[in-house]
Enzyme design. Structure first.
Site, PDB file in Angstrom:
ATOM      1  N   GLU A 177       2.320  -8.107   3.741  1.00 19.98           N
ATOM      2  CA  GLU A 177       1.044  -7.481   3.419  1.00 19.98           C
ATOM      3  C   GLU A 177       0.088  -8.416   2.708  1.00 19.98           C
ATOM      4  OE1 GLU A 177       1.240  -3.907   1.244  1.00 19.98           O
ATOM      5  OE2 GLU A 177       1.280  -2.654   3.013  1.00 19.98           O
ATOM      6  N   HIS A 289      -1.361   3.881  -2.227  1.00 19.04           N
ATOM      7  CA  HIS A 289      -1.350   2.420  -2.371  1.00 19.04           C
ATOM      8  C   HIS A 289      -0.032   1.835  -1.904  1.00 19.04           C
ATOM      9  CE1 HIS A 289       1.438   1.347  -5.711  1.00 19.04           C
ATOM     10  NE2 HIS A 289       1.225   2.593  -6.115  1.00 19.04           N
ATOM     11  N   CYS A 290      -0.075   0.546  -1.551  1.00 22.17           N
ATOM     12  CA  CYS A 290       1.127  -0.246  -1.297  1.00 22.17           C
ATOM     13  C   CYS A 290       0.957  -1.543  -2.082  1.00 22.17           C
ATOM     14  CB  CYS A 290       1.359  -0.457   0.196  1.00 22.17           C
ATOM     15  SG  CYS A 290      -0.102  -0.991   1.112  1.00 22.17           S
ATOM     16  N   LEU A 291       1.333  -2.677  -1.539  1.00 21.01           N
ATOM     17  CA  LEU A 291       1.177  -3.925  -2.283  1.00 21.01           C
ATOM     18  C   LEU A 291      -0.260  -4.437  -2.204  1.00 21.01           C
ATOM     19  CD1 LEU A 291       2.379  -6.297  -3.888  1.00 21.01           C
ATOM     20  CD2 LEU A 291       2.944  -7.367  -1.697  1.00 21.01           C
ATOM     21  N   SER A 297      -0.043   1.707   3.180  1.00 21.59           N
ATOM     22  CA  SER A 297      -0.914   2.765   2.655  1.00 21.59           C
ATOM     23  C   SER A 297      -1.977   3.149   3.671  1.00 21.59           C
ATOM     24  CB  SER A 297      -1.563   2.312   1.349  1.00 21.59           C
ATOM     25  OG  SER A 297      -2.276   1.094   1.520  1.00 21.59           O
TER      26      SER A 297
END
Length: 384
Positions: A177, A289-291, A297
């Site tokens: 990501e 959210h993610c990273l 996300s």
């Protein structure tokens, strides 16, 4: 396309042992492919988003084919076919009379394959002629068609395009990501130019009222969370902490998925959608959210928009893209969204049939192709 056509007789010889292995790509719709196809052919599953990338040169055609995406072109030929073998131009011999619209899947793939060094050809007359001349070399997924000489093939049909795309062999979150956040700008929606890195918004991006999309940095910014009224946080990572979990003001849900082609994110769609709905019903902000905020996300957010706003995958993706220009879900997640779109359409059709007093078709549950690992099966839809 002159000189690139191959006859049905040529294909029949190539399919007879001990010929070298031939890669057959079926460029027709998924429905036609599932109904009947040339034995051993793979379906080309390319949504409009990836087809646009391919035409612009943002995506290598090599990444769509089986095997490692960086391997050299195979010595064996690749043969593409559609339903009718192209369009006839008046006054020309049949062998030189076939052409395709510039935007067609077959025309695009044939051009790109040749440009990248593949021995790529198309089938003259397409599937219709080959089926008429060589029905014994065709197969169908439909069991026991009366009067048909084509062999039925049980189970899911093989698909090329999304399932075979991989961003790395064993990538970590930081290697997928975060790297794609810096490399993927401008690869997706047409006309969308991402802002310079230094000018990107530091706060989460609002997709809908009270629905925000962001990164790990956004999830740790207590000031911005308070300013935006965010009380619910959906953490789509296996290892990032829920920073304010001990603070009674926040509700957390964690989806332990890595940004890797082997992960089945779609099985978490129902509970993710339910969590977002809970936040919005309380008139609270919710952060997904993610990273880096570009893949996992985004996939969850697009799935939510598809189900709740009854949008197609293209429309939901473009809506998010207009709000956040650097999004780039990994290709298998895009495939899972394609399956999700099909499931939503089937669910709507089933509801309409029940409402009209009819019965749903027994064949209305075709297999999903991208919900990996396959043991997880298809997902159930949350109520709309």
């Amino acid at each position: 396309m002159e000189g690139l056509g191959r006859s049905c007789l040529w294909l029949r010889r190539e399919l007879s042992p001990p010929r070298p292995r031939l890669l057959l790509l079926d460029c027709r719709s998924r429905e036609l492919y599932e109904s009947a196809r040339i034995g051993g052919a793979l379906s080309v599953a390319l949504p409009a988003l990836l087809l646009r990338r391919l035409r612009r040169g943002s995506l290598s055609v090599r990444a769509l084919l089986p095997g490692p995406p960086l391997q050299p072109p195979p010595p064996a030929p690749v043969l593409l076919y559609d339903q009718g073998g192209g369009r006839r131009r008046r006054g020309e011999a049949e062998a030189e009379a076939e052409e395709w619209e510039a935007e067609s899947v077959l025309g695009t793939l044939l051009q790109k394959l040749r440009e990248e060094g593949y021995l790529a050809y198309y089938l003259q007359g397409g599937f219709s002629r080959f089926q008429a001349e060589c029905p014994h070399l065709c197969e169908t997924s439909l069991a026991g068609r009366a009067g048909s000489s084509m062999a039925p093939v049980p189970g899911p049909v093989p698909v090329v395009g999304l399932g075979s795309l991989c961003l790395g062999s064993d990538c970590s979150d930081a290697e997928s990501e975060a790297d794609r956040d810096s490399m993927s700008c401008g690869l997706d929606s047409e006309g969308a130019t991402p802002p310079p890195v230094g000018l990107r918004a530091s706060f989460p991006v609002q997709i809908l009222p009270n629905l925000y999309l962001g990164s790990a940095r956004d999830s740790a910014n207590l000031e911005s969370l308070a300013k935006l009224g965010i009380r619910y946080i959906l953490n789509v990572t296996p290892n990032l902490p829920n920073f304010f979990e001990k603070n009674g003001d926040f509700h957390y849900k964690q989806i332990p998925i890595s940004d890797h082609w082997s992960q089945n994110l779609s099985r978490f769609f129902p509970e993710a959608i339910e969590f977002i709905d809970e936040a919005l019903s309380q008139n609270c902000g919710v952060l997904v959210h993610c990273l880096a905020g570009v893949s996992r996300s985004v996939t969850v957010t697009v799935a939510y928009l598809m189900q709740k706003l009854h949008l197609s995958l293209n429309d939901a993706y473009d809506l998010v893209k207009r709000k956040k220009s650097n999004i780039s879900p990994n290709f298998n997640f895009m495939g899972q969204l394609l399956d999700f779109e099909r499931s939503l359409r089937l669910e709507e059709r089933h509801s309409q049939e029940q409402g009209s007093g009819g019965q749903a078709s027994a064949a209305s549950n075709p297999p999903s192709f991208f919900t990996t690992p396959t043991s997880d099966g298809a997902f159930e839809l949350a109520p709309t």
